[in-house]
Every structure is written in C-alpha cells, then in structure tokens.
Design a protein around this motif. Structure first.
Motif, PDB file in Angstrom:
ATOM      1  N   TYR A 254       0.655  -1.344  -0.204  1.00 26.42           N
ATOM      2  CA  TYR A 254      -0.348  -0.325  -0.257  1.00 26.42           C
ATOM      3  C   TYR A 254       0.756   1.056  -0.289  1.00 26.42           C
ATOM      4  O   TYR A 254       0.803   1.909   0.932  1.00 26.42           O
ATOM      5  CB  TYR A 254      -1.219   0.241   1.030  1.00 26.42           C
ATOM      6  CG  TYR A 254      -2.350  -0.636   1.118  1.00 26.42           C
ATOM      7  CD1 TYR A 254      -2.074  -2.165   0.573  1.00 26.42           C
ATOM      8  CD2 TYR A 254      -3.473  -0.747   0.327  1.00 26.42           C
ATOM      9  CE1 TYR A 254      -3.134  -3.118   0.713  1.00 26.42           C
ATOM     10  CE2 TYR A 254      -4.311  -1.039   0.298  1.00 26.42           C
ATOM     11  CZ  TYR A 254      -4.086  -2.213   0.168  1.00 26.42           C
ATOM     12  OH  TYR A 254      -5.012  -3.159  -0.396  1.00 26.42           O
ATOM     13  N   ALA A 255       1.399   1.277  -1.288  1.00 25.70           N
ATOM     14  CA  ALA A 255       2.396   2.316  -1.246  1.00 25.70           C
ATOM     15  C   ALA A 255       2.989   2.713  -2.523  1.00 25.70           C
ATOM     16  O   ALA A 255       3.692   1.389  -3.066  1.00 25.70           O
ATOM     17  CB  ALA A 255       3.461   3.096  -0.200  1.00 25.70           C
ATOM     18  N   GLU A 256       3.028   3.666  -3.284  1.00 23.22           N
ATOM     19  CA  GLU A 256       3.202   3.532  -4.425  1.00 23.22           C
ATOM     20  C   GLU A 256       4.954   3.747  -4.920  1.00 23.22           C
ATOM     21  O   GLU A 256       5.181   2.358  -5.929  1.00 23.22           O
ATOM     22  CB  GLU A 256       2.500   4.832  -5.529  1.00 23.22           C
ATOM     23  CG  GLU A 256       1.010   4.756  -5.559  1.00 23.22           C
ATOM     24  CD  GLU A 256       0.418   5.184  -6.592  1.00 23.22           C
ATOM     25  OE1 GLU A 256      -0.699   5.246  -7.308  1.00 23.22           O
ATOM     26  OE2 GLU A 256       1.509   5.837  -7.419  1.00 23.22           O
ATOM     27  N   SER A 257       5.176   3.452  -3.613  1.00 27.95           N
ATOM     28  CA  SER A 257       6.750   3.631  -4.418  1.00 27.95           C
ATOM     29  C   SER A 257       7.096   2.350  -4.584  1.00 27.95           C
ATOM     30  O   SER A 257       8.343   2.493  -3.937  1.00 27.95           O
ATOM     31  CB  SER A 257       6.961   4.785  -2.669  1.00 27.95           C
ATOM     32  OG  SER A 257       6.938   4.089  -1.693  1.00 27.95           O
ATOM     33  N   GLU A 259       5.783   0.548  -6.165  1.00 26.10           N
ATOM     34  CA  GLU A 259       5.496  -0.860  -6.489  1.00 26.10           C
ATOM     35  C   GLU A 259       6.273  -1.555  -7.517  1.00 26.10           C
ATOM     36  O   GLU A 259       6.635  -2.898  -8.025  1.00 26.10           O
ATOM     37  CB  GLU A 259       4.513   0.259  -7.757  1.00 26.10           C
ATOM     38  CG  GLU A 259       4.174  -0.499  -8.812  1.00 26.10           C
ATOM     39  CD  GLU A 259       3.005   0.465  -9.275  1.00 26.10           C
ATOM     40  OE1 GLU A 259       2.997   1.955  -9.902  1.00 26.10           O
ATOM     41  OE2 GLU A 259       2.106   0.046 -10.246  1.00 26.10           O
ATOM     42  N   GLY A 287      -1.719  -2.139  -3.971  1.00 26.43           N
ATOM     43  CA  GLY A 287      -2.693  -1.343  -3.240  1.00 26.43           C
ATOM     44  C   GLY A 287      -2.766   0.073  -2.827  1.00 26.43           C
ATOM     45  O   GLY A 287      -1.919   0.202  -2.931  1.00 26.43           O
TER      46      GLY A 287
END
Lengths: 430, 430
Positions: A254-257, A259, A287
């Motif tokens: 749950y963190a785009e960083s 991905e 997420g």
C-alpha cells in the motif's frame, strides 16, 4: 519492521495453518538456519548473498562513482537482477537525479528515452556479470552511439559493474572507466546490497550506508526460530501455505513507492523457487488500486493464493478538503493517508472474513533503512523457503535454452535450439 | 490481428489440448455465441459492452472535450475500470499531451504529481459511475483545492464522466461542466470503448475513430466457431487450458507500450472470472525483460500456467551499431527489433520444448486500430470464457465488503464490517 502472521492461523477468521503445525515447522527452520549459517561461513555460492551487509564497502562505491558530479540522470543498462534491485531503491526514494532503466530491447522505448535525455549530464551505469548479455550489450552499443552523435565522450560518462573478466571488463580496462566488480557467489537477484544495486542509488544521492544498516538489522535477527526473525517468519509461513495449496503469493504494498519492489520480489521468488516442478508464483498487486481490479479474484476465486500486505507506519500526508458534496462529508477532515490505511485494514479484514489468509508486513517508513530491512528480509525468507522446499535456490537453468536459441537466430553461432524454433506448430485464427 | 493456437495443441512440442477436444468444445462455443448474441440484441447488462463499437459516438466525445484547447496534461481521476482502459490507450500511443492517472490514494504520489504539473494548462478528467467512489472523490477534492491554491478556476479545467445521477452529476450540473454519461449496461472493466476510455485519448489527440474501427473489425469476426474468430479462439483455449489445470495466464507482450494493457487485461480477467471458487489468475509479464525474471518459473515450475505472447508485426526500429567487442560481432548489423523478435521466438520455443503451452497473439501494429482490435477481442474472449465456465461475468460482489469496512472506519456510517476489522488476530514477529 515486523511481520504479523495472525491472519494465517487457522484460529483466525482466515484459517490456514494451525499454531501446532507452525511449532513443528520451527524445528525444520532451526535445521535450515543451521544449513544457511554453514553456507554463509564457508562463503558458498548464493549463501554469500546474506553476508553482503558486512562485505559490501559503501565507501568504495562512493569513491568509484565520485567522478560524476551532479548528474541530471542515471541510465542503468542491465536486465533482470542487474536492474531490478537498483530500480527498487531509486523508484522508492525521492531524488533530484532522474533514474532510468534500459532493461529491455524495445526499440521504440529506447529511442524515446534517448531523445528525452541531456546526454552530456547523464551517467550510463552498465551492469552485466558476464559482460555478454545480449540485451544489455546491444542497448549499451546504442547508447554509446547516441552519445557520440551528441558530441559527448562516452568514456567520461560510463560506469561499469561486471565480473573479473569478459567483454565489459576489457572495455573498462581499455578506456580506464570507473568500475567495480560484481561480488562472487551472489546471483543477480540477490545482488541489490552490492554495487549492482547501490551504485545507481549512490549516484542519485541516496544514503547507501543506511540501506546496509537496515539490512544488517535484519541479518542480526536471523535465528533458529521463525518466531524470532521477521524474515524467517515470512519465509516459513509462505512455504507452509504453499504446502496447503496456496501456490500463489500476491505481493500487495500500500505505497506506490514500493511498486518496483513488487517486481524485484517477483524475480526473487520466481527465479529462486520455480524449478523441478515446484515454486510459488508471485503476483504483483498494488493497494488500494488493485482492490478495484484483482481483489475480486483473491477473495472469491480459487483457494490457491494468499496476499502479502505491506505498509509503512509513517509517511507524508495530504489532508482531504472539507466538501459540500452530499454523502462525502465523512471524507472531510481526514487525509489521503487515513483513507489508504482504512482501505488497507478493510482489505485485510475482507480477506479474513472470506477465509483467505494474508500476511502483514509493516515498515517504520519507506526510507533507506526501511528498504534495507525489507530487501534483506525477503532474501533471507527466500533462502529459507528454498531450504524447506529442497530446491536449489541459487541457480536458474531454465533461462539458458532461450538465450542459445536467440543467439542462434541472430547468427551468433550454431545452436540446435535455434533449429527448434523453426519447427513451431501453427493453428492460426485471423 | 491473429491468434495462433499451435503451441496449445497436444500434437505440438507443447502438448496441452487435443485437436479433437477443441472440435468438441466448438459446439459449446456455438451455444455460447448464441447466448451472447441474444444478450447483445436485448441490451442485457454486460452483454451491452460488446455493442460499444456501434453505440459509442466519437463525435459526441470530441464535442464534449472541445472546450479544452491544447492542454499540456490530462489527469484522469478514477480507479480500476475508470482508469485502466484510458491508461492502456494513452500509455501505448505517443502524444505531446502528458497523461497521468490518479488511481490510488497514496498521499506521497499525489503530492508529487500535483507539484510537477502546470495546473493552468491541465485538464482534470474525473470518472466514477456512482459518483461516490471514496478514492476518486477524495483525490478530486485534493486536485480541486490544488487548482484553487494555484489561482486556477477548476470549473474551467474539469471534465466529468459519471452516471445519470449522483454527486458528480449534481456537481457537473451546478457548475455547467462538460460531461458525458457512463453508458448503461457496461461494467467499468468493459468500458474502454466508451467515453470512460476514449475521452482521455481524445484529449491526447489520438484517433478514437480508428480505435472503434479496430474494435468493429473484431466484432465482425465473432461467429459460432472458435476457428473463425480470434477473440473466441483465445477465450475458448484459455478456458480449455484452465480445465486442464492451467489456472494461471501470464500475459506477456513484447512491447513496452503494451505494459499497461497487461494491467487492463488482469482486471478484465480477474474481476470477471474470479468468483464462486473459479477463475484463471492473470499474471503480468513483459518481454524480453521477464525472460530474466519470471521465465524460470514459467518453464520449470508447476504445470499450472500458460503464457500469452503478444507482439506487433511492424514497429519503429533502432539499428545496433557495429562493435569491436569480442564475441558480440553477431549483434552488429541487426537491430533492437530483430533482437526482440529473436527473444520472442526463443521464449515461445523454449516453453514448447519444456512442454509448456503458449498462445501467440499478433497485431499489425500498436496503433489506434490495432489497440481497438486487441481490446475488443480480449473482452469478447472474456465473455465467452464466462459462458463456458458458467460464471456471472459482469458482477464483482467481492469488492463491496471492503468498501463498507473502509467507510465505517472513516466514520462514514455504521457498518458491521468495520467492527470485524477490530477483531483481527495477531501473531507479530519483530
């Protein structure tokens, strides 16, 4: 960093593994840990990877890249393990230096990237252990020519990470390029904590010492019990779930960083454990986005997977403004972070309510130290899983056939695999 | 566009499905096609999606977005099916207009994007059928405030796609925003060929008429035999492989421009087919990159998956320069495209040699027409698969539980699902 196994237990709403079964498995964890420690002490191939927090010298990396003052961009030319570790770090962390990865040979993508760069202020970071990887060398030749065309001396802008000998080593010697060796005994997918992963991060101004400190913190937690080590807890329970039919592992930060971390994890898991008809398939999810894409399948599809939910306890946040829109007043006064956390907890509970297991991994923060912890822990988890499953974690035999076929097709020698390509069956519908 | 089933047959090196079994399955395809045609004729929920090449009016879309002259960027605020279709098109096609997607509520990512934009020349494209999706509305509120802070009148820069009523519809009416409705009977994941997917593409200057023409070409190929329709060929053989234990489908385009297509496909497949304990799990891969990451597992891991290889026959290319590097002379004189093609064929043959099935999909080119063909064909394949598997393709019940829990956690009402979150089991290793 902590790992929460609560929603894996069969006493939880989620069910799955009984506490007694985990206790029994712990005896095997102790034996596996013993094997791992022997491998590390002897510097055996692969096991050596888990020594990198001690054997990597960050000062040597800083020194090697010090020739490049304030680049505007770093282009890493490498594929698979030669790119994914570095990309995980630089994509997760903010920097004024743009980091790009030429990890494919798509001509349109390569051209687009080269057109967009100021090559005079770009550093090219070439990574290939063998110095012969076709994709990497082809891209490097193209980048080198682009620099020449732009009037840039490529020998001033190129950093090389490669083995002790081979084409790239010869090239580095001939042109006196700054260069560091790929460490011995460390497969590409386990190399993030070496020059392979850290050089690009150093060029982007990140605190590579803190990455190694985070890794060392997890190394210090390895022990003969899964209940004492987050890394082993994760590896053991992943194995236990696979044994019970959960042969797919959806990695859902749950963190785009994070991905790119999912991609790195997917390689680690797939290439290390996928052999001899065994292996747990990594799925990449994000997420909260994939709640609106993959969650339907995870919650109501076949009982063949579990979800690994990852989040950071702290982050920068953005307040949601108050609104006059009907029915949305409840959003006002909270923040995007609050909403993301609510989505996280809701997804975890939703899976549990449907009897689907999940594991929760929590970092303090997505920073250098937290990433070092996470990456090291996943590597140790993977090695432990390999021991428990009796697979040969550190080899990747299945990629070789295709390499020989591709080389044969391009006229790079006589390979029977290339002939096999000609025999393809066809049943075309158009 | 063509679909090649050769490496699915049990006569191929790959094995898999016998030709006789495919012939028998074709009777069921005929019945399924009949059901689909009846659904389309009656405009039934979901089936209506396959009518979009005829029912979507591209002129109406062009007219609705015509207020926005030459934007520098388009930010689509939507999640799941409200973003993935548009993103598939705009990520695959080149444009001077940058397309971004706020399809998550990660505060750090949202802040980074907003900081990087010139909001005065940005169009905000808000998409939510219900007009109440928490993630989308929260992001929209944040973007609206950022515009106000930058002195930009958000009512001049906002385009809305939503249902006939709800918050967003009221907002559009109140502020006289340009707006189009989400078509009836079309679930989000099937909406790319409507305003939902085409408005952003039109704003980026793409030929949305050609997208619809490509889709119409595949619509015209639907027939009562899988051997006459690429779409049905793909859907039927995916189902046949799942029935034989290949419950995972790795979507592996050999074109970086199709990376987002894999995500779109994953939602289509997961959310449509993943229910009642059934469903084939989509895996996202990218050629040639994932030859160095996932291929080891696909070739040598459990026999539970097949690979869908996608490529375009034509593309722009980049020559590989001649080189003096030892052992790499074979690369000189060929191109990155040649290398990518060789890697594609090598991977296909490598899978076949290991007895692992694969399907090959070939487009003429990754352009508007080719994308229209591909997207429509995958939707029709999915609907056919759903008929053959007897699942309810057009619903997504499993995402609702989490939505109620998240809303309850944020104080947006009294939901028992939120209480369930509190009961979480814990077994923490730290």
């Amino acid at each position: 960093m902590q790992v929460d196994l609560g929603n894996v237990l069969d006493t939880a709403p989620a069910h799955g593994v009984s506490r007694e079964a985990l206790d029994r498995l712990d005896d095997r964890v102790a034996a596996a840990h013993d094997r791992i420690e022997r491998g590390r002490a002897a510097g055996e191939h692969g096991y050596e990877s888990l020594n990198l927090p001690n054997t990597t010298d960050p000062a040597a990396i800083r020194d090697a890249v010090s020739r490049f003052d304030d680049p505007s961009a770093v282009v890493t030319v490498g594929i698979g393990g030669s790119a994914l570790g570095a990309a995980t770090l630089t994509d997760a962390l903010e920097s004024d230096v743009d980091a790009y990865y030429l990890d494919n040979v798509d001509p349109e993508a390569v051209e687009r990237l080269l057109d967009s760069l100021n090559l005079a202020s770009t550093v090219v970071n070439v990574v290939s252990r063998s110095g012969t990887t076709a994709e990497t060398l082809a891209n490097f030749l193209v980048v080198r020519e682009a620099m020449a065309d732009a009037g840039v001396d490529w020998t001033d802008r190129t950093f090389v990470t490669t083995g002790e000998e081979g084409n790239l080593r010869d090239l580095a010697d001939k042109h006196d390029l700054p260069s560091l060796p790929v460490p011995d005994g460390v497969p590409g997918r386990f190399s993030v904590l070496s020059t392979v992963g850290l050089a690009a991060a150093a060029l982007c101004g990140h605190d590579i010492e803190a990455v190694l400190e985070g890794a060392a913190a997890q190394e210090a937690r390895l022990s003969d019990s899964l209940f004492d080590s987050p890394a082993y807890a994760y590896g053991a329970v992943s194995y236990a779930l696979a044994e019970r039919g959960m042969q797919q592992n959806a990695m859902m930060p749950y963190a785009e960083s994070l991905e790119t971390f999912s991609e790195w994890f997917a390689q680690l898991w797939a290439e290390s454990l996928g052999k001899d008809g065994l292996g747990q398939t990594p799925l990449r999810a994000l997420g909260a986005t994939d709640q609106h894409s993959q969650l339907q399948l995870y919650r109501a599809g076949p009982r063949d997977k579990f979800v690994t939910l990852v989040r950071a306890a702290e982050r920068d946040d953005v307040a949601i403004p108050e609104t006059d829109l009907d029915g949305l007043a409840y959003l006002g006064g909270s923040s995007l972070g609050d909403l993301l956390d609510a989505e996280f907890e809701a997804t975890e509970a939703s899976l549990a309510a449907a009897g689907r297991p999940s594991v929760r991994i929590e970092l303090d923060r997505v920073d250098e130290y937290g990433l070092g912890e996470l990456l090291y822990a996943m590597e140790a988890a993977c090695v432990l899983y390999g021991e428990l499953a009796s697979v040969d974690t550190f080899v990747q035999p299945a990629v070789e056939w295709g390499k020989r076929a591709a080389r044969g097709l391009l006229g790079g020698g006589d390979f029977e695999e290339a002939d096999a390509v000609e025999e393809k069956s066809r049943l075309v519908v158009e």
